[in-house]
Design an enzyme around this catalytic site. Structure first.
Site, PDB file in Angstrom:
ATOM      1  N   HIS A   1      -2.980 -13.792 -14.928  1.00  0.00           N
ATOM      2  CA  HIS A   1      -1.733 -14.005 -15.648  1.00  0.00           C
ATOM      3  C   HIS A   1      -1.013 -15.176 -14.998  1.00  0.00           C
ATOM      4  O   HIS A   1      -1.440 -15.678 -13.962  1.00  0.00           O
ATOM      5  CB  HIS A   1      -0.852 -12.750 -15.612  1.00  0.00           C
ATOM      6  CG  HIS A   1      -0.472 -12.344 -14.231  1.00  0.00           C
ATOM      7  ND1 HIS A   1      -1.214 -11.479 -13.467  1.00  0.00           N
ATOM      8  CD2 HIS A   1       0.572 -12.716 -13.441  1.00  0.00           C
ATOM      9  CE1 HIS A   1      -0.652 -11.328 -12.287  1.00  0.00           C
ATOM     10  NE2 HIS A   1       0.419 -12.063 -12.235  1.00  0.00           N
TER      11      HIS A   1
ATOM     12  N   SER B   1       2.368 -17.143 -13.327  1.00  0.00           N
ATOM     13  CA  SER B   1       3.541 -16.905 -12.500  1.00  0.00           C
ATOM     14  C   SER B   1       3.733 -18.155 -11.655  1.00  0.00           C
ATOM     15  O   SER B   1       3.504 -19.265 -12.120  1.00  0.00           O
ATOM     16  CB  SER B   1       3.336 -15.649 -11.643  1.00  0.00           C
ATOM     17  OG  SER B   1       4.463 -15.411 -10.833  1.00  0.00           O
TER      18      SER B   1
ATOM     19  N   HIS C   1      -0.364   4.128  14.227  1.00  0.00           N
ATOM     20  CA  HIS C   1       0.415   3.254  13.363  1.00  0.00           C
ATOM     21  C   HIS C   1      -0.037   1.820  13.579  1.00  0.00           C
ATOM     22  O   HIS C   1      -0.461   1.455  14.682  1.00  0.00           O
ATOM     23  CB  HIS C   1       1.918   3.372  13.654  1.00  0.00           C
ATOM     24  CG  HIS C   1       2.494   4.686  13.238  1.00  0.00           C
ATOM     25  ND1 HIS C   1       2.278   5.840  13.972  1.00  0.00           N
ATOM     26  CD2 HIS C   1       3.267   5.043  12.182  1.00  0.00           C
ATOM     27  CE1 HIS C   1       2.891   6.860  13.384  1.00  0.00           C
ATOM     28  NE2 HIS C   1       3.498   6.393  12.292  1.00  0.00           N
TER      29      HIS C   1
END
Length: 950
Positions: free
Chosen positions: A444, A446, A587
């Site tokens: 698309h 952009s 983490h």
């Protein structure tokens, strides 16, 4: 009674003040009525002013023939104002309701809010000129076909998808411009416009033309560029008056042979079409342009079975810089934009025709999302319409600057998808050593830009676990055990290396070392893992597991939210081998292994991480040798300063470059001129006289500005300076850099100060000049007495050192920008500046009619590609410089404005010239150089303004 009188005094005073304000407002509005024209497009509240005038009905209002209003007014207020026009301005001949007078923060032209016109405007029996360009019209207002006297109709840059058949009922129309709309078909009645001389339909979606177009017997110019025409009607050969036919950037596969035999045709532009075979007459004609066509190339071999229809090769489009859109059909096409970008739409990418618009933006932080270690390599390309999903992926090739460092780095195309930026799979194609393309597939449209980033290794972690390795540093690994996640999640790894010598210089420790910096991130899913993940990092260089001192080993962790570094060595279990260190985490963030005798390393890690991202640069400020008021400002990488100066010093001169300063990628900074020197003209990148920059290490951080001064340069030179400061322009900038110069480093806003010297202005001492230059206050003319002692900076800029003080003594040397003579009148520098301010995106048409070659237009667009005002001023003043001393220059400018359909400006220029001739005549009579009643146009009258000097 005394008390009552005292109470009435303030009330009476307030009444008198209100009456005085009303009188002043009425006087101000009456001053806008200059002759027979009323220009309200440049004033705030123009509609309110016109409504007030219509209510007052001053006698001057009945004489108005030219009216200008801004299309950016409130729609309801604008409609109410236009409703009053037929009753109050019955002699109106020209009505201009243009938008496009304002730009957004990035320089994009804003369209006006006008969507319709009141029906009563058809009662303007004398109206001949109507300009509705740069507005939001979706249908043609019904009142326009009823304007029988209309000769010029401008509808460019609107949203029109069709024109009504009633348009053919305009018997006096000579010029119709509907460029850059959404027209797909033309009305048959268009061929009934027997008086039409110029028709511009470029930048639309036309795929066919009605045969009736051949009935335009008076047509001299026809522009159909940048449509999707595949064929032309043979009736075009009947346009016997045609002089100019522009058909470039279409899909034409053939053209009628008879076009070359049109008796008056001087230019036939067929560039960038699909012509493979053209008649010999077209090939031999000198006025035919055929570049960009596949002439002589055979059709590709059919892939379908014998007997099936032949599928034509994909159309190819090559767009010029004045074209900002192109059509795409289900057949597909290959497009090359003027900025070098290439796109390929495969067959079937779209179900129905789509008009694609593009724009190349200058990079600025809002449009350039960069990671901590990313570098920008290109400008920002915007493709519209946003979000349109193609049935097949479109190929995109973006030119980019070769990165200086390629080891363990990669080039990717970054795009905005929804609300987040992401990187596309990118392949680098090398056309030449310094001409590289980033090739990707886009689903698309952009925004797109090319970025250099550390090599990114990604994997999809399943619940069964997996192993992620770094391609640039094989010793860096992350092991995900089974059960670390319940759902598959995507994990990314990046590794950045820091040179050992830089760390040793920072710490002042010859034995210090650090491992590569590891960044782990993930997209989606919970922030942590269910099972500890094992990370393996190589030990710092020169350190082995058998000889190291564990008290000198520090594992550093960067806290994402606080952007701070923590020493977590005591919180994890480090497993050491001969070459590697392993630890477990739940983490993801940044991890760094240091070997140093320092004990508190958190702050040192922050400084080292900043140094990894800093670029060492020098700032330069050079003045053009032939024109010291033209100043070049540039921020250069330290290793490119010498080569750049060697290239520039034949045209520029100036002080030595600044000391080396350090800057982050994408950091804002600005240049402030000080000690009596200011920027000469308003610029989009100039805030309160400060020139704004954004630093990108691989792009050219250079700008040229013109400076001026309010100090007197007739006696001595002006010694000023330019200072560079970090950040955006604050509310208060120190005029001097002395206080800021006391501290250096990243914690001060001041970076450097370089001297600027404006030399003594030659040949103006003692000059006195009164009258005769022409102009009015509305055009910036402030009287001859005021101009005699000011610094004519713009004139010197265009004239340079030529013709100043060459055997003429101390008399005032007329600047070349004062065009004209006593017979035609004069245009001053201020007049030309105002003309430049009134022009807009249609300036190339004026330039071509002035005789500027197309190559020069391309150069101006490229040199001032981020500054529309700069393009216009440079075009106009460079032309004026060449016209210095040439007869007929003013007449040429008037004709160019008229041929470009800027009759509004042309009429105002005529008024200025008439006033100038009158002032010149009065000055001659006042100085007794001519008897009263002598007309300056008389051959016996003086032919030079120098005769009016005393």
């Amino acid at each position: 009674m005394a008390a009552e009188a005292e109470g009435l005094e303030p009330q009476a005073a307030a009444t008198e003040d209100a009456a005085g304000d009303a009188t002043e407002a009425a006087d101000a509005e009456l001053r806008l009525l200059v002759g027979n024209r009323l220009s309200l497009d440049l004033y705030p509240g123009g509609c309110h002013r016109l409504l007030h005038l219509c209510a007052q009905q001053p006698p001057q209002l009945r004489e108005v023939e030219f009216l200008q209003l801004s299309g950016h007014e409130d729609p309801q207020l604008l409609e109410a104002t236009l409703t009053q026009v037929p009753r109050s301005l019955q002699r109106l001949r020209s009505l201009v309701l243009r938008g496009g007078q304002y730009w957004d923060v990035l320089g994009a032209c804003l369209r006006g809010s006008l969507t319709t016109l009141p029906a009563g405007l058809s009662g303007l029996a004398r109206l001949a000129h109507l300009d509705l360009s740069f507005n939001s019209l979706e249908t043609l207002p019904a009142c326009i076909p009823r304007m029988r006297g209309l000769s010029t109709l401008l509808l460019s840059y609107n949203h029109l998808s069709e024109l009504p058949e009633a348009l053919g009922a305009l018997p006096s129309l000579t010029f119709l411009s509907v460029t850059h709309n959404r027209l797909q078909t033309l009305p048959i009645a268009l061929g009934a416009l027997s008086t039409l001389q110029r028709l511009d339909l470029s930048g639309n979606l036309l795929d066919t033309l009605p045969p009736e177009i051949g009935g335009l017997s008076s047509l001299t110019e026809l522009n159909l560029a940048s449509n999707r025409l595949q064929s032309l009607p043979t009736s075009l050969v009947g346009l016997q008056s045609l002089r100019l036919l522009v058909l470039h950037s279409n899909l034409l596969t053939s053209v009628p042979t008879g076009l070359v035999h049109l008796p008056l045709l001087t230019r036939l532009d067929l560039r960038d079409n699909q012509l493979r075979d053209v008649p010999p007459e077209l090939l031999d004609a000198p006025f035919v342009r055929l570049q960009g066509n596949p002439l002589g190339e055979a059709l590709p071999a059919p892939r379908s079975p014998p007997g099936a229809p032949v599928i034509l090769e994909m159309p190819r489009l090559f767009l010029n810089s004045d074209v900002d859109s192109f059509p795409v059909t289900p057949q597909g096409c290959s497009v090359t934009l003027a900025c070098g970008v290439r796109l390929q739409f495969p067959a079937g990418a779209t179900v129905s025709p789509v008009n694609i618009q593009y724009r190349l933006w200058l990079p600025e932080p809002r449009l350039v999302p960069l990671g901590p270690h990313d570098s920008l390599l290109s400008g920002v390309l915007e493709l519209q319409p946003h979000g349109v999903v193609f049935r097949q992926k479109v190929s995109l090739w973006l030119l980019f600057v070769p990165p200086r460092i390629r080891r363990c780095r990669e080039v990717v195309v970054r795009t905005l998808s929804g609300d987040s930026w992401g990187d596309l799979d990118t392949h680098v194609e090398e056309e030449a050593p310094k001409r590289l393309w980033a090739h990707c597939q886009v689903p698309h449209f952009s925004w797109f830009l090319v970025v250099s980033r550390p090599v990114s290794n990604t994997c999809l972690v399943p619940p069964e676990g997996t192993l992620l390795c770094c391609s640039g540093y094989p010793g860096v690994k992350v092991t995900f055990p089974p059960g670390a996640t319940e759902e598959p999640r995507s994990v990314c790894m990046q590794v950045v290396r820091m040179a050992s010598r830089e760390l040793r210089a920072l710490l002042g420790e010859p034995e210090a070392a650090a491992s590569p910096l590891l960044c782990l991130s993930q997209s989606g899913g919970p922030p942590g893992f269910l099972q500890p993940v094992t990370v393996q990092l190589p030990l710092p260089p020169g350190v082995t597991g058998l000889s190291l001192d564990r008290s000198c080993l520090h594992l550093l962790y960067r806290t994402p939210l606080e952007a701070a570094w923590d020493d977590i060595t005591a919180q994890v279990a480090l497993e050491l081998t001969h070459l590697y260190a392993r630890f477990q985490v739940t983490h993801f963030s940044w991890y760094w292994l240091w070997y140093t005798t320092k004990t508190c390393v958190q702050d040192l890690a922050r400084k080292a991480w900043e140094r990894l991202r800093l670029h060492r640069v020098n700032l330069i400020a050079l003045q053009r040798r032939r024109d010291p008021e033209q100043v070049l400002l540039q921020c250069l990488p330290r290793d490119k300063v010498d080569a750049t100066l060697r290239r520039l010093l034949d045209r520029y001169r100036g002080p030595e470059p600044s000391d080396t300063v350090e800057m982050f990628e994408g950091e804002k900074f600005f240049a402030a001129f000080e000690k009596g020197i200011d920027v000469d003209a308003e610029r989009p990148d100039c805030v309160e006289g400060r020139v704004c920059f954004v630093f990108y290490s691989h792009l050219k951080n250079v700008k040229e500005v013109y400076v001026t001064t309010t100090l007197d340069r007739q006696v001595q030179a002006v010694r000023g300076q330019v200072s560079f400061y970090r950040g955006a322009v604050p509310e208060e900038v120190p005029e001097e850099a002395k206080a800021a110069r006391q501290r250096k480093g990243m914690d001060t806003v001041w970076m450097a100060t370089l001297p600027i010297k404006l030399p003594v202005w030659p040949g103006v001492v003692g000059a006195v000049y009164e009258g005769g230059r022409g102009g009015t206050e509305a055009w910036g003319w402030s009287g001859a007495e005021g101009r005699a002692h000011c610094t004519p900076s713009f004139s010197q800029r265009l004239r340079g050192s030529e013709g100043l003080g060459q055997g003429r003594g101390p008399s005032l040397s007329l600047a070349p920008l004062n065009l004209g003579d006593a017979e035609t009148g004069f245009l001053t520098q201020s007049n030309l500046l105002t003309v430049a301010g009134r022009l807009g995106p249609d300036w190339p048409a004026v330039a071509l009619h002035l005789g500027l070659p197309y190559r020069e237009l391309q150069r101006i667009r490229h040199e001032f590609r981020d500054d529309l005002d700069g393009q216009i001023r440079h075009m106009l003043f460079s032309w004026a410089e060449r016209q210095a001393g040439q007869p007929g220059a003013v007449g040429l400018l008037l004709r160019a404005l008229e041929q470009s359909d800027r009759l509004d400006i042309a009429e105002e220029v005529r008024a200025i010239l008439e006033l100038g001739r009158q002032k010149y005549k009065d000055s001659i009579q006042r100085t007794s150089l001519a008897p009263r009643g002598l007309d300056p146009a008389d051959p016996a009258a003086p032919q030079s303004v120098e005769s009016a000097q005393v």
